[in-house]
Design an enzyme around this catalytic site. Structure first.
Site, PDB file in Angstrom:
ATOM      1  N   ASP A  87       0.809  -1.226   0.000  1.00 45.49           N
ATOM      2  CA  ASP A  87       0.000   0.000   0.000  1.00 45.49           C
ATOM      3  C   ASP A  87       0.841   1.274   0.000  1.00 45.49           C
ATOM      4  O   ASP A  87       0.292   2.389   0.000  1.00 45.49           O
ATOM      5  CB  ASP A  87      -0.963  -0.006   1.196  1.00 45.49           C
ATOM      6  CG  ASP A  87      -2.045  -1.067   1.028  1.00 45.49           C
ATOM      7  OD1 ASP A  87      -2.536  -1.218  -0.103  1.00 45.49           O
ATOM      8  OD2 ASP A  87      -2.378  -1.741   2.011  1.00 45.49           O
ATOM      9  N   TRP A 118     -11.216  -1.707  -8.456  1.00 46.69           N
ATOM     10  CA  TRP A 118      -9.759  -1.464  -8.514  1.00 46.69           C
ATOM     11  C   TRP A 118      -9.233  -1.874  -9.889  1.00 46.69           C
ATOM     12  O   TRP A 118      -8.325  -1.234 -10.437  1.00 46.69           O
ATOM     13  CB  TRP A 118      -9.022  -2.239  -7.426  1.00 46.69           C
ATOM     14  CG  TRP A 118      -9.190  -1.801  -5.990  1.00 46.69           C
ATOM     15  CD1 TRP A 118      -9.397  -2.628  -4.910  1.00 46.69           C
ATOM     16  CD2 TRP A 118      -9.114  -0.465  -5.428  1.00 46.69           C
ATOM     17  NE1 TRP A 118      -9.471  -1.895  -3.744  1.00 46.69           N
ATOM     18  CE2 TRP A 118      -9.302  -0.578  -4.037  1.00 46.69           C
ATOM     19  CE3 TRP A 118      -8.929   0.801  -5.993  1.00 46.69           C
ATOM     20  CZ2 TRP A 118      -9.304   0.539  -3.185  1.00 46.69           C
ATOM     21  CZ3 TRP A 118      -8.929   1.911  -5.153  1.00 46.69           C
ATOM     22  CH2 TRP A 118      -9.112   1.777  -3.772  1.00 46.69           C
ATOM     23  N   ARG A 177     -15.449  -3.965  -4.856  1.00 50.29           N
ATOM     24  CA  ARG A 177     -14.348  -2.983  -4.857  1.00 50.29           C
ATOM     25  C   ARG A 177     -13.135  -3.535  -5.591  1.00 50.29           C
ATOM     26  O   ARG A 177     -12.424  -2.792  -6.255  1.00 50.29           O
ATOM     27  CB  ARG A 177     -13.999  -2.526  -3.441  1.00 50.29           C
ATOM     28  CG  ARG A 177     -13.097  -1.308  -3.462  1.00 50.29           C
ATOM     29  CD  ARG A 177     -13.090  -0.492  -2.184  1.00 50.29           C
ATOM     30  NE  ARG A 177     -12.561  -1.167  -1.035  1.00 50.29           N
ATOM     31  CZ  ARG A 177     -13.268  -1.628  -0.029  1.00 50.29           C
ATOM     32  NH1 ARG A 177     -14.584  -1.476  -0.017  1.00 50.29           N
ATOM     33  NH2 ARG A 177     -12.702  -2.222   0.998  1.00 50.29           N
ATOM     34  N   GLY A 192      -6.724 -18.835  -6.292  1.00 50.25           N
ATOM     35  CA  GLY A 192      -7.329 -17.559  -5.909  1.00 50.25           C
ATOM     36  C   GLY A 192      -8.147 -17.713  -4.643  1.00 50.25           C
ATOM     37  O   GLY A 192      -8.653 -18.799  -4.356  1.00 50.25           O
ATOM     38  N   SER A 209     -15.050  -4.023   5.189  1.00 51.61           N
ATOM     39  CA  SER A 209     -14.949  -5.478   5.114  1.00 51.61           C
ATOM     40  C   SER A 209     -16.179  -6.110   5.756  1.00 51.61           C
ATOM     41  O   SER A 209     -16.324  -6.083   6.971  1.00 51.61           O
ATOM     42  CB  SER A 209     -13.688  -5.963   5.833  1.00 51.61           C
ATOM     43  OG  SER A 209     -13.677  -7.373   5.849  1.00 51.61           O
ATOM     44  N   ASP A 220      -6.113  -4.988  -5.579  1.00 47.96           N
ATOM     45  CA  ASP A 220      -5.931  -3.595  -5.150  1.00 47.96           C
ATOM     46  C   ASP A 220      -4.564  -3.047  -5.567  1.00 47.96           C
ATOM     47  O   ASP A 220      -4.388  -1.848  -5.750  1.00 47.96           O
ATOM     48  CB  ASP A 220      -6.035  -3.466  -3.622  1.00 47.96           C
ATOM     49  CG  ASP A 220      -7.061  -4.381  -2.980  1.00 47.96           C
ATOM     50  OD1 ASP A 220      -7.361  -5.443  -3.561  1.00 47.96           O
ATOM     51  OD2 ASP A 220      -7.544  -4.056  -1.898  1.00 47.96           O
TER      52      ASP A 220
HETATM   53  N1  GLY Z   1      -7.137  -1.916  -0.331  1.00 43.99           N
HETATM   54  C1  GLY Z   1      -7.983  -2.364   0.694  1.00 43.99           C
HETATM   55  C2  GLY Z   1      -9.415  -2.221   0.391  1.00 43.99           C
HETATM   56  O1  GLY Z   1      -9.812  -1.877  -0.702  1.00 43.99           O
HETATM   57  O2  GLY Z   1     -10.192  -2.438   1.299  1.00 43.99           O
END
Ligand code: GLY
Length: 395
Positions: A112, A249, A245, A231, A362, A173
């Site tokens: 990150d 990304w 998400r 995966g 999450s 991500d």
């Molecule tokens: N990169 C972490 C998320 O999208 O939660």
């Protein structure tokens, strides 16, 4: 990449027309965002908003997570849109915290670094020529480069490189972290960063994107042989579902690599990934948190929607006028953006210091479910800047 199926846009006529979204409504939304930034300016002077809110209110946290630069990035967007020195000063005031983090190697065992240093330091360098910010961003690129596993051809996402649980794991991500490496090669003249990013994006295309153009959240590679393993998900509904998400990304990350590589295969792939996403949006155009859901009581992820808007606009900017998808992606971006402006902003929640309601950090972790998420706020602001101005990305 060519084996990935293209569904095309299956939702008949849905993206043929642009909505009635005017520039004025977008400017009004920006004005609201600037008001929220002003409200937070003192609170998050030497601290940062938490990743997700609690009851739509961000707490103060230190520079430890993957998310602080979404706030600093918003300060830079505020500076760009207004020219007001207070935002530049606030963003520059935070640079020391990013410098310290990288120099002391605190919380740097993560890919990150791309999110973190692109929005805080590359942005500072691009906008103001700040040489110190450039130096710090290059140091962050060095730390990110260390995570490149040559045999597997990927950048490892999480954890110490020798941690067997995380070894050889890439996640979708990470596409958003690659611009830091591409940028580092441009400014340093050293190709190694670019080569690593190029290899990673190819592996991501080959293994994170399934044959039906949906995505795995994460994928393990054998770090000794370079062979693909399997995966799995961390934040999606299941290993074989498609975390919204993550797909967003992909919609934004692949065309950002295209900016640097001009590899047309990346644009072809982005179209397939984007079509899969657009075909699964509910009536209000804002995705559920996993694309396995297209209706029912599950939560939306407004942050995925905001990321997708930026990605669709980026993709469309690389398509020729003769490609009908160019207009359809612009229309789709406008539909999503209009819905976010009308139904998801915090205007009617005066207690909130956030911008976009109804995001999910999450769901499996029961963390930040139906809350504001700071990256959702950032991408909403970026999306609005993209549609109202001739904006040069920090990415
Ligand atoms: N990169 C972490 C998320 O999208 O939660």
């Amino acid at each position: 990449m060519s084996q990935v199926k293209d569904e095309g846009i299956r939702v008949d006529g849905k993206y043929e027309q642009a909505p009635s979204l005017t520039k004025e409504r977008c400017e009004e939304a920006i004005t609201f965002i600037l008001g929220q930034v002003d409200r937070n300016l003192e609170t998050f002077k030497d601290t940062f908003p938490s990743e997700a809110s609690t009851d739509n209110v961000y707490r103060q946290v230190g520079n430890t997570e993957w998310t602080p630069a979404f706030w600093t990035g918003m300060l830079w967007l505020a500076y760009e849109t207004t020219g007001a020195e207070k935002y530049r000063q606030a963003a520059e005031n935070q640079l020391g915290s990013y410098r310290q983090r990288v120099e002391e190697r605190r919380y740097t065992d993560t890919h990150d670094l791309g999110f973190l240093y692109t929005l805080s330091c590359v942005s500072a360098y691009k906008l103001t020529g700040n040489e110190e910010a450039k130096r710090v961003a290059l140091e962050a690129a060095d730390l990110l480069y260390i995570r490149y596993l040559e045999k597997a051809g990927i950048i490892q996402a999480w954890g110490n490189l020798s941690d067997p649980k995380q070894q050889g794991r890439m996640i979708i991500d990470c596409l958003m972290n690659l611009p830091l490496l591409f940028w580092a090669s441009e400014v340093s003249g050293d190709r190694k960063y670019r080569d690593a990013a190029d290899s990673h994006v190819r592996q991501a295309a080959a293994y994170l994107i399934r044959e039906d153009a949906s995505s795995f959240h994460t994928f393990y590679m054998d770090t000794e042989t370079g062979a693909p393993k399997y995966g799995s998900t961390a934040q999606g509904y299941s290993d074989d579902s498609c975390w919204s998400r993550g797909q967003a990304w992909g919609i934004y990350g692949f065309p950002l690599s295209y900016r640097y590589t001009e590899d047309e295969e990346l644009i072809d792939l982005t179209k397939k990934v984007a079509n899969y996403f657009l075909n699964r949006l509910p009536d209000d155009y804002v995705a559920y948190w996993d694309l396995i859901f297209t209706g029912g009581p599950e939560e939306r992820d407004s942050s995925a929607a905001a990321i997708a808007v930026c990605g669709l606009l980026e993709t469309s900017s690389h398509l020729p006028l003769t490609d009908p998808l160019k207009r359809q992606y612009e229309n789709a971006a406008s539909h999503i953006l209009e819905s976010l402006i009308d139904n998801y902003m915090t205007r009617d929640v005066p207690s909130s210091n956030g911008i976009l309601l109804h995001a999910v950090y999450s769901k499996p972790g029961n963390n930040g479910v139906d809350e504001c998420c700071i990256w959702g706020d950032y991408y909403m602001f970026e999306a609005l800047v993209r549609v109202t101005r001739d904006w040069k990305p920090y990415w």
